[in-house]
Design a protein around this motif. Structure first.
Motif, PDB file in Angstrom:
ATOM      1  N   VAL A  75      29.426 -86.780  41.822  1.00  0.00           N
ATOM      2  CA  VAL A  75      29.025 -87.066  40.446  1.00  0.00           C
ATOM      3  C   VAL A  75      27.503 -87.122  40.438  1.00  0.00           C
ATOM      4  CG1 VAL A  75      29.209 -88.662  38.505  1.00  0.00           C
ATOM      5  CG2 VAL A  75      31.170 -88.324  40.037  1.00  0.00           C
ATOM      6  N   GLY A  76      26.897 -86.453  39.450  1.00  0.00           N
ATOM      7  CA  GLY A  76      25.454 -86.229  39.561  1.00  0.00           C
ATOM      8  C   GLY A  76      25.265 -85.339  40.779  1.00  0.00           C
ATOM      9  N   HIS A  77      24.493 -85.845  41.752  1.00  0.00           N
ATOM     10  CA  HIS A  77      24.419 -85.105  43.019  1.00  0.00           C
ATOM     11  C   HIS A  77      25.020 -85.900  44.168  1.00  0.00           C
ATOM     12  CE1 HIS A  77      21.096 -87.699  44.155  1.00  0.00           C
ATOM     13  NE2 HIS A  77      20.516 -87.430  42.998  1.00  0.00           N
ATOM     14  N   ALA A  78      25.537 -87.095  43.881  1.00  0.00           N
ATOM     15  CA  ALA A  78      25.947 -88.002  44.960  1.00  0.00           C
ATOM     16  C   ALA A  78      27.447 -87.935  45.221  1.00  0.00           C
ATOM     17  CB  ALA A  78      25.553 -89.437  44.601  1.00  0.00           C
ATOM     18  N   SER A  79      27.813 -87.996  46.492  1.00  0.00           N
ATOM     19  CA  SER A  79      29.224 -88.129  46.861  1.00  0.00           C
ATOM     20  C   SER A  79      29.700 -89.511  46.439  1.00  0.00           C
ATOM     21  CB  SER A  79      29.397 -88.008  48.375  1.00  0.00           C
ATOM     22  OG  SER A  79      28.895 -86.781  48.833  1.00  0.00           O
ATOM     23  N   ARG A  80      30.917 -89.581  45.948  1.00  0.00           N
ATOM     24  CA  ARG A  80      31.508 -90.860  45.546  1.00  0.00           C
ATOM     25  C   ARG A  80      32.699 -91.166  46.447  1.00  0.00           C
ATOM     26  NH1 ARG A  80      30.296 -92.320  40.073  1.00  0.00           N
ATOM     27  NH2 ARG A  80      28.078 -91.878  39.885  1.00  0.00           N
ATOM     28  N   HIS A  81      32.990 -92.466  46.578  1.00  0.00           N
ATOM     29  CA  HIS A  81      34.213 -92.934  47.248  1.00  0.00           C
ATOM     30  C   HIS A  81      34.312 -92.434  48.685  1.00  0.00           C
ATOM     31  CE1 HIS A  81      35.042 -93.532  43.020  1.00  0.00           C
ATOM     32  NE2 HIS A  81      35.112 -92.226  42.829  1.00  0.00           N
ATOM     33  N   GLU A  82      33.237 -92.693  49.432  1.00  0.00           N
ATOM     34  CA  GLU A  82      33.221 -92.267  50.826  1.00  0.00           C
ATOM     35  C   GLU A  82      34.511 -92.616  51.543  1.00  0.00           C
ATOM     36  OE1 GLU A  82      30.102 -92.936  53.904  1.00  0.00           O
ATOM     37  OE2 GLU A  82      28.805 -92.565  52.152  1.00  0.00           O
ATOM     38  N   ARG A  83      35.130 -91.651  52.115  1.00  0.00           N
ATOM     39  CA  ARG A  83      36.320 -91.820  52.963  1.00  0.00           C
ATOM     40  C   ARG A  83      37.499 -92.487  52.264  1.00  0.00           C
ATOM     41  NH1 ARG A  83      31.743 -91.956  56.030  1.00  0.00           N
ATOM     42  NH2 ARG A  83      31.699 -90.266  57.541  1.00  0.00           N
ATOM     43  N   ASP A  84      37.487 -92.525  50.924  1.00  0.00           N
ATOM     44  CA  ASP A  84      38.620 -93.090  50.170  1.00  0.00           C
ATOM     45  C   ASP A  84      39.340 -91.912  49.492  1.00  0.00           C
ATOM     46  OD1 ASP A  84      40.330 -94.129  48.249  1.00  0.00           O
ATOM     47  OD2 ASP A  84      38.933 -95.706  47.609  1.00  0.00           O
ATOM     48  N   LEU A  85      40.402 -91.473  50.131  1.00  0.00           N
ATOM     49  CA  LEU A  85      41.084 -90.252  49.703  1.00  0.00           C
ATOM     50  C   LEU A  85      41.560 -90.320  48.255  1.00  0.00           C
ATOM     51  CD1 LEU A  85      42.315 -87.464  50.444  1.00  0.00           C
ATOM     52  CD2 LEU A  85      44.381 -88.697  51.133  1.00  0.00           C
ATOM     53  N   PRO A 115      29.237 -80.763  33.253  1.00  0.00           N
ATOM     54  CA  PRO A 115      28.424 -81.822  32.643  1.00  0.00           C
ATOM     55  C   PRO A 115      28.396 -83.124  33.460  1.00  0.00           C
ATOM     56  CG  PRO A 115      30.415 -81.374  31.330  1.00  0.00           C
ATOM     57  CD  PRO A 115      30.335 -80.310  32.385  1.00  0.00           C
ATOM     58  N   ARG A 116      29.337 -83.320  34.373  1.00  0.00           N
ATOM     59  CA  ARG A 116      29.328 -84.537  35.203  1.00  0.00           C
ATOM     60  C   ARG A 116      28.498 -84.354  36.477  1.00  0.00           C
ATOM     61  NH1 ARG A 116      33.860 -86.954  37.383  1.00  0.00           N
ATOM     62  NH2 ARG A 116      33.403 -89.008  36.550  1.00  0.00           N
ATOM     63  N   GLN A 117      28.068 -83.137  36.740  1.00  0.00           N
ATOM     64  CA  GLN A 117      27.419 -82.860  38.022  1.00  0.00           C
ATOM     65  C   GLN A 117      26.067 -82.181  37.825  1.00  0.00           C
ATOM     66  OE1 GLN A 117      30.805 -80.496  39.702  1.00  0.00           O
ATOM     67  NE2 GLN A 117      30.867 -82.117  41.243  1.00  0.00           N
ATOM     68  N   VAL A 118      25.133 -82.552  38.693  1.00  0.00           N
ATOM     69  CA  VAL A 118      23.868 -81.816  38.774  1.00  0.00           C
ATOM     70  C   VAL A 118      24.184 -80.418  39.291  1.00  0.00           C
ATOM     71  CG1 VAL A 118      21.682 -81.687  40.056  1.00  0.00           C
ATOM     72  CG2 VAL A 118      22.491 -83.891  39.169  1.00  0.00           C
ATOM     73  N   SER A 119      23.563 -79.413  38.715  1.00  0.00           N
ATOM     74  CA  SER A 119      23.756 -78.057  39.227  1.00  0.00           C
ATOM     75  C   SER A 119      23.373 -78.020  40.704  1.00  0.00           C
ATOM     76  CB  SER A 119      22.891 -77.068  38.450  1.00  0.00           C
ATOM     77  OG  SER A 119      23.356 -77.003  37.112  1.00  0.00           O
ATOM     78  N   ALA A 120      24.197 -77.368  41.506  1.00  0.00           N
ATOM     79  CA  ALA A 120      23.994 -77.410  42.958  1.00  0.00           C
ATOM     80  C   ALA A 120      22.616 -76.884  43.359  1.00  0.00           C
ATOM     81  CB  ALA A 120      25.101 -76.620  43.648  1.00  0.00           C
ATOM     82  N   TRP A 121      22.132 -75.857  42.642  1.00  0.00           N
ATOM     83  CA  TRP A 121      20.827 -75.289  43.022  1.00  0.00           C
ATOM     84  C   TRP A 121      19.675 -76.222  42.668  1.00  0.00           C
ATOM     85  CZ3 TRP A 121      23.523 -73.406  38.735  1.00  0.00           C
ATOM     86  CH2 TRP A 121      22.861 -73.483  37.518  1.00  0.00           C
ATOM     87  N   ARG A 122      20.003 -77.354  41.981  1.00  0.00           N
ATOM     88  CA  ARG A 122      18.978 -78.366  41.688  1.00  0.00           C
ATOM     89  C   ARG A 122      19.191 -79.640  42.494  1.00  0.00           C
ATOM     90  NH1 ARG A 122      19.417 -77.314  35.443  1.00  0.00           N
ATOM     91  NH2 ARG A 122      17.842 -75.685  35.231  1.00  0.00           N
ATOM     92  N   TYR A 123      20.072 -79.611  43.493  1.00  0.00           N
ATOM     93  CA  TYR A 123      20.237 -80.796  44.340  1.00  0.00           C
ATOM     94  C   TYR A 123      18.885 -81.190  44.912  1.00  0.00           C
ATOM     95  CZ  TYR A 123      25.432 -80.474  44.777  1.00  0.00           C
ATOM     96  OH  TYR A 123      26.785 -80.464  44.568  1.00  0.00           O
ATOM     97  N   PRO A 124      18.619 -82.513  44.992  1.00  0.00           N
ATOM     98  CA  PRO A 124      17.357 -82.957  45.595  1.00  0.00           C
ATOM     99  C   PRO A 124      17.288 -82.646  47.097  1.00  0.00           C
ATOM    100  CG  PRO A 124      18.731 -84.842  44.956  1.00  0.00           C
ATOM    101  CD  PRO A 124      19.415 -83.614  44.451  1.00  0.00           C
ATOM    102  N   ARG A 125      16.097 -82.785  47.655  1.00  0.00           N
ATOM    103  CA  ARG A 125      15.804 -82.429  49.046  1.00  0.00           C
ATOM    104  C   ARG A 125      16.706 -83.125  50.059  1.00  0.00           C
ATOM    105  NH1 ARG A 125      15.582 -81.418  53.420  1.00  0.00           N
ATOM    106  NH2 ARG A 125      13.885 -80.792  54.813  1.00  0.00           N
ATOM    107  N   ASP A 126      17.242 -84.308  49.711  1.00  0.00           N
ATOM    108  CA  ASP A 126      18.072 -85.085  50.653  1.00  0.00           C
ATOM    109  C   ASP A 126      19.232 -84.281  51.230  1.00  0.00           C
ATOM    110  OD1 ASP A 126      16.950 -86.345  48.426  1.00  0.00           O
ATOM    111  OD2 ASP A 126      18.139 -88.160  48.715  1.00  0.00           O
ATOM    112  N   TYR A 127      19.694 -83.268  50.496  1.00  0.00           N
ATOM    113  CA  TYR A 127      20.891 -82.541  50.932  1.00  0.00           C
ATOM    114  C   TYR A 127      20.568 -81.276  51.715  1.00  0.00           C
ATOM    115  CZ  TYR A 127      22.889 -85.797  47.633  1.00  0.00           C
ATOM    116  OH  TYR A 127      23.231 -86.954  46.979  1.00  0.00           O
TER     117      TYR A 127
END
Ligand code: 3EB
Length: 322
Positions: free
Chosen positions: A232-242, A193-205
Motif C-alpha cells: 500500500v503506497g510503496h510499503a509492504s503491509r502485514h509482514e509475514r501475516d499470510l 489508486p492504493r499504490q505508488v506507481s512502481a517506477w516511482r518507488y523511493p530509493r529504499d527499494y
C-alpha cells in the motif's frame, strides 16, 4: 492496424491433452508449469514456465481467431496472428555473467525483435528468475534484474511501461525466462489508486525502480493485471501475516477493477496465485473461496515474491468476450 482489425484474443486454463490444444485453430501459445528442467518442445508456441503448480496443473492456452505464423530467431521464439504476438526467451545467466547482464541481454533481444514487427507494442511481460531474493540490499538479485531491464527500456525509449510480473523460480539455477504479449495497436496502462506507481518507488527499494504498470487495458478492452501483493503506497503491509496479506492483496485488486470500471472477476478471469510457501495452499484456497466466484479459474504456483516479507502475489486477466 486499427483496433477493429484485431482478431479476438483470449487466455484460458485448459485441462485437455496438449496435442489436442495445439491442434485447435488459432493456438498462439501453450504454456505449462514445472520446475524440473524439462527440455522445451521445439514448437515455438510451447513454453515451459519453471514454477511448480501447487495443486492441479492445467495448461494455459492463448488463442486468437486468426491464422498463426511462428518462428525461431536464435533463442527467441515467436508466434503471431490477427495483430497479436507471443514472444519468449530463456537466457542462461552463466553466459552473460550474472542476472543484471542477463536481464539486459533478454530485454535487448526482445525489444530488438519486437521493434521489427507490426505487433510492436508490448502489452504484458512475465519475468521468472532464479533465487530472486538472494543477495542483500542493492546486491539482491531482483534489484540487479531491475537495473538491467530499466537500462534497455531506457535505451529503446520505452517509458510507457507494460503490465508485468517478476517472480522467483526454484528451477534451473541461472535460468531467466522472459515472455510477452504484444500487439499491433497499443494498450493503455492503468495505475492502482492504493499504490505508488512502481517506477516511482523511493530509493529504499533499490537503485532503479521496477519498470512496470499496475495493469494494461488491451486494445480489445480486456485488462491484463500485473503481479499484485500486499503493498500500500510503496510499503509492504502485514509482514509475514499470510491472511492479512491476502486481504490487502484483494483490496488492491478490487481498487484496480474499480479504477478500470470492471465488474468482479468471473469465468473469463484466469488468475495466478504465487505462494512463497507451498504449504500455505489450504489457507490460501480457503481465502480465495471467500473472495472469488467459484467460476474464477485459479492456478496456484510455488514462487518467490520480489520482497522477502511478502508471501503471496496474484496476477491475471479480466477479459471481455471480444
Ligand atoms: C510490487 O508491487 C510487487 O518487477 O516486473 C509486481 C509486478 C512486482 C511486477 C516487476 C514486480 C514486478 O512491487 C512486485
Amino acid at each position: 492496424m486499427s483496433v477493429d482489425d484485431l482478431a479476438r484474443f483470449t487466455v484460458d486454463y485448459r485441462e485437455a491433452d496438449p496435442l489436442a490444444l495445439l491442434g485447435e485453430p488459432g493456438t498462439l501459445a501453450l504454456i505449462d508449469f514445472g520446475a524440473d528442467a524439462a527440455p522445451g518442445k521445439p514448437d515455438p508456441r510451447c513454453l515451459r514456465v519453471p514454477l511448480n503448480a501447487v495443486t492441479r496443473a492445467p495448461h494455459e492456452h492463448w488463442r486468437v481467431d486468426a491464422p498463426i505464423d511462428s518462428g525461431l530467431n536464435g533463442a527467441l521464439r515467436w508466434t503471431a496472428g490477427g495483430g497479436w504476438m507471443f514472444v519468449a526467451l530463456d537466457v542462461d545467466e552463466a553466459i552473460h555473467g550474472g542476472i543484471e547482464a542477463a536481464a539486459e541481454h533478454a530485454y535487448r533481444t526482445l525489444c530488438g525483435f519486437v521493434g521489427t514487427r507490426a505487433e510492436r507494442h508490448f502489452l504484458r511481460l512475465w519475468n521468472y528468475l532464479h533465487a530472486i531474493n538472494e543477495g542483500d540490499g542493492d546486491a539482491e538479485r531482483y534489484r540487479r534484474f531491475c537495473i538491467g531491464r530499466a537500462h534497455v527500456l531506457t535505451e529503446h525509449c520505452i517509458d510507457r511501461y507494460p503490465a508485468a510480473s517478476a517472480i522467483g523460480h526454484r528451477g534451473p539455477p541461472g535460468l531467466l525466462q522472459v515472455f510477452a504479449l504484444c500487439a499491433a495497436t497499443p494498450g493503455a496502462a492503468l495505475e492502482n489508486p492504493r499504490q505508488v506507481s512502481a517506477w516511482r518507488y523511493p530509493r529504499d527499494y533499490g537503485p532503479t525502480p521496477p519498470s512496470f504498470a499496475r495493469a494494461m487495458r488491451l486494445p480489445n478492452d480486456s485488462l491484463a493485471i500485473s503481479g499484485t501483493a500486499a503493498i500500500v503506497g510503496h510499503a509492504s503491509r502485514h509482514e509475514r501475516d499470510l491472511a492479512a496479506q491476502i486481504d490487502e492483496t484483494f483490496a488492491n485488486l478490487d481498487a484496480l477493477l474499480d479504477a478500470a470500471m470492471l465488474p468482479a472477476f468471473d469465468v473469463h478471469s484466469p488468475l495466478k496465485v504465487y505462494l512463497r510457501r507451498a504449504e500455505d495452499a489450504p489457507v490460501v484456497e480457503a481465502a480465495l473461496a471467500r473472495y472469488l466466484d467459484p467460476a474464477v479459474p485459479r492456478l496456484l504456483l510455488a514462487g518467490d515474491i520480489c520482497r522477502r516479507e511478502l508471501l503471496v502475489e496474484i496476477d491475471g486477466w479480466s477479459q471481455t468476450s471480444r
